[in-house]
Design a protein around this motif. Sequence first.
Motif, PDB file in Angstrom:
ATOM      1  N   SER A  41       0.944  -1.294   0.046  1.00 47.08           N
ATOM      2  CA  SER A  41      -0.090   0.069  -0.102  1.00 47.08           C
ATOM      3  C   SER A  41       0.842   1.203   0.041  1.00 47.08           C
ATOM      4  O   SER A  41       0.384   2.421   0.323  1.00 47.08           O
ATOM      5  CB  SER A  41      -0.905  -0.097   1.208  1.00 47.08           C
ATOM      6  OG  SER A  41       0.020   0.032   2.547  1.00 47.08           O
TER       7      SER A  41
ATOM      8  N   ARG B 261       2.580   3.579  -2.052  1.00 48.83           N
ATOM      9  CA  ARG B 261       2.537   3.995  -3.680  1.00 48.83           C
ATOM     10  C   ARG B 261       3.862   4.375  -4.025  1.00 48.83           C
ATOM     11  O   ARG B 261       4.216   4.475  -5.470  1.00 48.83           O
ATOM     12  CB  ARG B 261       1.708   5.176  -3.839  1.00 48.83           C
ATOM     13  CG  ARG B 261       2.187   6.510  -3.459  1.00 48.83           C
ATOM     14  CD  ARG B 261       0.767   7.638  -3.655  1.00 48.83           C
ATOM     15  NE  ARG B 261       0.564   7.743  -5.158  1.00 48.83           N
ATOM     16  CZ  ARG B 261      -0.712   8.345  -5.680  1.00 48.83           C
ATOM     17  NH1 ARG B 261      -1.657   8.495  -4.623  1.00 48.83           N
ATOM     18  NH2 ARG B 261      -0.642   8.352  -6.881  1.00 48.83           N
TER      19      ARG B 261
ATOM     20  N   VAL C  47       5.797   1.859  -6.537  1.00 49.50           N
ATOM     21  CA  VAL C  47       5.590   1.839  -8.004  1.00 49.50           C
ATOM     22  C   VAL C  47       6.542   2.132  -8.988  1.00 49.50           C
ATOM     23  O   VAL C  47       7.508   2.925  -8.591  1.00 49.50           O
ATOM     24  CB  VAL C  47       4.303   2.570  -8.526  1.00 49.50           C
ATOM     25  CG1 VAL C  47       3.097   1.876  -7.806  1.00 49.50           C
ATOM     26  CG2 VAL C  47       4.369   3.891  -8.272  1.00 49.50           C
TER      27      VAL C  47
ATOM     28  N   TYR D 173       2.529  -2.577 -10.562  1.00 46.14           N
ATOM     29  CA  TYR D 173       1.366  -2.234 -10.270  1.00 46.14           C
ATOM     30  C   TYR D 173       1.105  -2.660  -8.785  1.00 46.14           C
ATOM     31  O   TYR D 173       1.681  -3.548  -8.474  1.00 46.14           O
ATOM     32  CB  TYR D 173       0.471  -2.784 -11.181  1.00 46.14           C
ATOM     33  CG  TYR D 173       0.539  -2.595 -12.852  1.00 46.14           C
ATOM     34  CD1 TYR D 173      -0.011  -1.413 -13.321  1.00 46.14           C
ATOM     35  CD2 TYR D 173       1.346  -3.555 -13.289  1.00 46.14           C
ATOM     36  CE1 TYR D 173       0.222  -1.196 -14.728  1.00 46.14           C
ATOM     37  CE2 TYR D 173       1.609  -3.279 -14.807  1.00 46.14           C
ATOM     38  CZ  TYR D 173       1.062  -2.189 -15.471  1.00 46.14           C
ATOM     39  OH  TYR D 173       1.171  -1.713 -16.721  1.00 46.14           O
TER      40      TYR D 173
ATOM     41  N   LEU E 275      -4.737   1.996  -1.379  1.00 50.48           N
ATOM     42  CA  LEU E 275      -3.820   3.067  -1.299  1.00 50.48           C
ATOM     43  C   LEU E 275      -4.698   4.092  -0.376  1.00 50.48           C
ATOM     44  O   LEU E 275      -5.935   4.563  -0.737  1.00 50.48           O
ATOM     45  CB  LEU E 275      -3.493   3.651  -2.598  1.00 50.48           C
ATOM     46  CG  LEU E 275      -2.772   2.685  -3.403  1.00 50.48           C
ATOM     47  CD1 LEU E 275      -2.474   3.496  -4.936  1.00 50.48           C
ATOM     48  CD2 LEU E 275      -1.296   2.593  -2.662  1.00 50.48           C
TER      49      LEU E 275
ATOM     50  N   THR F 183      -0.366   2.822  -9.995  1.00 52.08           N
ATOM     51  CA  THR F 183      -1.269   3.068  -8.929  1.00 52.08           C
ATOM     52  C   THR F 183      -2.612   2.519  -9.112  1.00 52.08           C
ATOM     53  O   THR F 183      -2.841   2.176 -10.325  1.00 52.08           O
ATOM     54  CB  THR F 183      -1.460   4.560  -8.410  1.00 52.08           C
ATOM     55  OG1 THR F 183      -1.801   5.180  -9.291  1.00 52.08           O
ATOM     56  CG2 THR F 183       0.032   4.808  -7.846  1.00 52.08           C
ATOM     57  N   THR F 184      -3.392   2.160  -8.172  1.00 54.51           N
ATOM     58  CA  THR F 184      -4.764   1.773  -8.467  1.00 54.51           C
ATOM     59  C   THR F 184      -5.739   2.528  -8.133  1.00 54.51           C
ATOM     60  O   THR F 184      -5.795   3.342  -7.143  1.00 54.51           O
ATOM     61  CB  THR F 184      -5.014   0.353  -7.423  1.00 54.51           C
ATOM     62  OG1 THR F 184      -3.681  -0.230  -7.637  1.00 54.51           O
ATOM     63  CG2 THR F 184      -6.179  -0.260  -8.130  1.00 54.51           C
TER      64      THR F 184
END
Length: 383
Positions: A140, A142, A145, A150, A155, A354-355
């Motif tokens: 989690s 970021r 990345v 990915y 997050l 990121t998601t």
Amino acid sequence: MAVGGCVGGDVPYGLPAADGSQAAALPAGNAPLVPASGEVIGSGKTRVALLLPLTGEGNAGRIAAELKNAAILAMDDVGPETLELVVKDTGGTAEGAASASAQAVTEGAAAVLGPLFAQNVRSAAPPLATAGTPMIAFSSDRTAVSPGVYLNSFLPQGVVQRTLRYAAGQGVRRVVAIVPEGAAGDIAEAEARRTMLETGGEVTAVARYSYDDMSVYEAVRGAAEAIGAADAVFVPDGGNSPATIVSAITEAGIDASQKKILGTGQWTTANLADPVLAGAWFADTDQGRVAGYKQRYQARFGAEPSLTSALAYDTVVLAGNIARGAGGIPRNAIENPVGFAGYTGLFRFLSDGTTERGYAVYEVRDGRPQIIDPAPTRFSGGS
């Protein structure tokens, strides 16, 4: 394919109908030639490595066991002929993660799922970057990345943004943020400031506390004037913090009933039955979907799983569906703008790794969270 309770009605779980933009990077039928090292689950022609801290210290091994069980459940659903999933133990160390990812490349893995910890993700990335092999990790953080890496995780920025955007839509313009000392507080503050600015509002003050009651009371007293003039108070922390902070506001002589209290998914660890939290809003994953996953997991493995393990389930199902449609795991399929619908809700991977997730907004009513704004069923611009 319909996976019980998992597939969203508006967003396909896997690739949408081919439109020419989802060109397969690997021809179907190219099975790896090098024998796999690790526990093998499934017999598909597309090999995918799953990197887990199975022998890691502390809670790492327990979490890894849950992720592995979730992957087994996912393989049951996508079918053993869809993937050859190779489970590799990282030991929970950066060195172990680097070695496992290099081994996965040598063995011809089309993608790597995991690892779990940010430093392990960073260490595992270089061998994959050289080979052009994508990774979908579970950290989690970021900052982990990089191109082709990915993060399928929760997050913290996304849930902060969802809470505050909803509040802004209900007329909230002036927000005081009361956040913990440390990195988590820094992230929450930065995202709160950015989101309120984008919605035409502002964070008028930020108060910070350590984990003791006196620190909380001092933080509230220091921001009392700003709280009195604010529309809302944002408390992104969980546990005892929300109730303690709201009680401190009342004890400081501020009428908290006239302020909207805002939180995040961390509030699932708070005592929502405390009357001071009645009427508060917070964003979180759709717990109805998560409950479906937990019931299936418990029926199969005899224990209640963590929410983190559901990420592994969704990621393995995603990989299986991409492999079925593309004959491999190409990056353009991972970055499908339509997104995917899993037990953890609607999500899609952005080009920066990121998601983006679709969260529901809850209000605390009668001591329980009740959805007042459902999670989206599709992303804007994703069709």
